[in-house]
Design a protein around this motif. Structure first.
Motif, PDB file in Angstrom:
ATOM      1  N   PRO A 128      46.933  47.034  35.324  1.00  0.00           N
ATOM      2  CA  PRO A 128      46.009  46.199  36.107  1.00  0.00           C
ATOM      3  C   PRO A 128      44.921  45.611  35.222  1.00  0.00           C
ATOM      4  N   ILE A 129      44.466  44.438  35.565  1.00  0.00           N
ATOM      5  CA  ILE A 129      43.410  43.766  34.820  1.00  0.00           C
ATOM      6  C   ILE A 129      42.131  43.808  35.658  1.00  0.00           C
ATOM      7  N   PHE A 130      41.140  44.531  35.161  1.00  0.00           N
ATOM      8  CA  PHE A 130      39.899  44.674  35.912  1.00  0.00           C
ATOM      9  C   PHE A 130      38.818  43.705  35.455  1.00  0.00           C
ATOM     10  N   LYS A 131      38.898  43.281  34.209  1.00  0.00           N
ATOM     11  CA  LYS A 131      37.851  42.412  33.663  1.00  0.00           C
ATOM     12  C   LYS A 131      37.957  41.005  34.240  1.00  0.00           C
ATOM     13  N   ILE A 132      36.814  40.453  34.618  1.00  0.00           N
ATOM     14  CA  ILE A 132      36.755  39.093  35.140  1.00  0.00           C
ATOM     15  C   ILE A 132      36.591  38.117  33.973  1.00  0.00           C
ATOM     16  N   SER A 163      44.786  40.966  42.313  1.00  0.00           N
ATOM     17  CA  SER A 163      44.896  42.233  41.586  1.00  0.00           C
ATOM     18  C   SER A 163      46.321  42.503  41.124  1.00  0.00           C
ATOM     19  N   PHE A 164      47.310  41.806  41.712  1.00  0.00           N
ATOM     20  CA  PHE A 164      48.704  42.147  41.400  1.00  0.00           C
ATOM     21  C   PHE A 164      49.406  41.148  40.488  1.00  0.00           C
ATOM     22  N   LEU A 165      48.788  40.007  40.203  1.00  0.00           N
ATOM     23  CA  LEU A 165      49.386  39.051  39.267  1.00  0.00           C
ATOM     24  C   LEU A 165      48.783  39.297  37.893  1.00  0.00           C
ATOM     25  N   ARG A 166      49.531  39.943  37.020  1.00  0.00           N
ATOM     26  CA  ARG A 166      48.990  40.498  35.780  1.00  0.00           C
ATOM     27  C   ARG A 166      49.515  39.849  34.514  1.00  0.00           C
ATOM     28  N   ILE A 167      50.484  38.965  34.634  1.00  0.00           N
ATOM     29  CA  ILE A 167      51.020  38.274  33.463  1.00  0.00           C
ATOM     30  C   ILE A 167      50.523  36.839  33.488  1.00  0.00           C
TER      31      ILE A 167
END
Length: 204
Positions: A128-132, A163-167
């Motif tokens: 997951p990518i948390f950083k904006i 939150s679910f699109l990570r690529i």
């Protein structure tokens, strides 16, 4: 120096933007609204802008905390502890607000991704990518989103509101085939007096 009034003002503005976004999605889902392409395109910059502003404030508070740490020995211990706890509380409030925004963004993105099981599986293989996105890169992504909501006949779905699109940074949805046809990554160029450039790389 960050104040509680600044945080409250930002949260209030964010809430107003979120309410407009949620009302749009709710009306669409309930069949009360058949949105035009312009309405769909306008949804994302509003939500992305709200999340971006929260992220910017979060980063500003992080910098403020980092600047205080070297001065700890010359500051009152009571004041220092109070200030650090206060700033941490501000950051927690901002994180919660960001998560709410991403829930709204997930609901929007799901409209276009619900039939894309294979692509979703690939997204979920990544952390997951948390950083904006912040700074020049974040501003560039927002500007690109506002300018090219529809790109070569495809609706652009911005990953920064989910939150679910990570690529990658964006997906391209084809309204004719009702499918995601490409994933892209955005890179900001060097800033100049007149602005800055953006490059789009297709990675799928």
């Amino acid at each position: 120096m960050t104040t509680s009034s600044q945080i409250r003002a930002l949260i209030d503005q964010t809430q107003a933007d979120y309410e407009k976004c949620w009302q749009f999605l709710s009306s669409w889902k309930a069949g009360k609204l058949t949105p035009s392409l312009d309405q769909i395109v306008d949804f994302q910059p509003r939500l992305a802008g709200a999340i971006f502003n929260l992220g910017q404030m979060h980063e500003a508070i992080a910098r403020e905390r980092r600047l205080l740490i070297p001065r700890k020995k010359i500051l009152s211990a009571k004041w220092f502890n109070y200030k650090m706890k206060r700033l941490a509380a501000y950051q927690n409030a901002l994180k919660e607000a960001i998560q709410i925004g991403r829930v709204i963004g997930d609901s929007f993105a799901w409209i276009f991704y619900q039939g894309e099981r294979n692509r979703l599986r690939r997204h979920y293989l990544h952390e997951p990518i948390f950083k904006i996105p912040s700074g020049l890169g974040g501003r560039g992504e927002l500007a690109f989103l506002k300018r090219f909501g529809v790109f070569n006949g495809h609706l652009m779905v911005y990953h920064g509101i989910t939150s679910f699109l990570r690529i990658g940074d964006v997906s391209f949805w084809n309204p004719v085939s009702n499918s995601i046809t490409a994933i892209g990554e955005l890179k900001a160029g060097k800033a100049t007096k007149s602005g800055f450039g953006m490059r789009l790389y297709l990675i799928w």
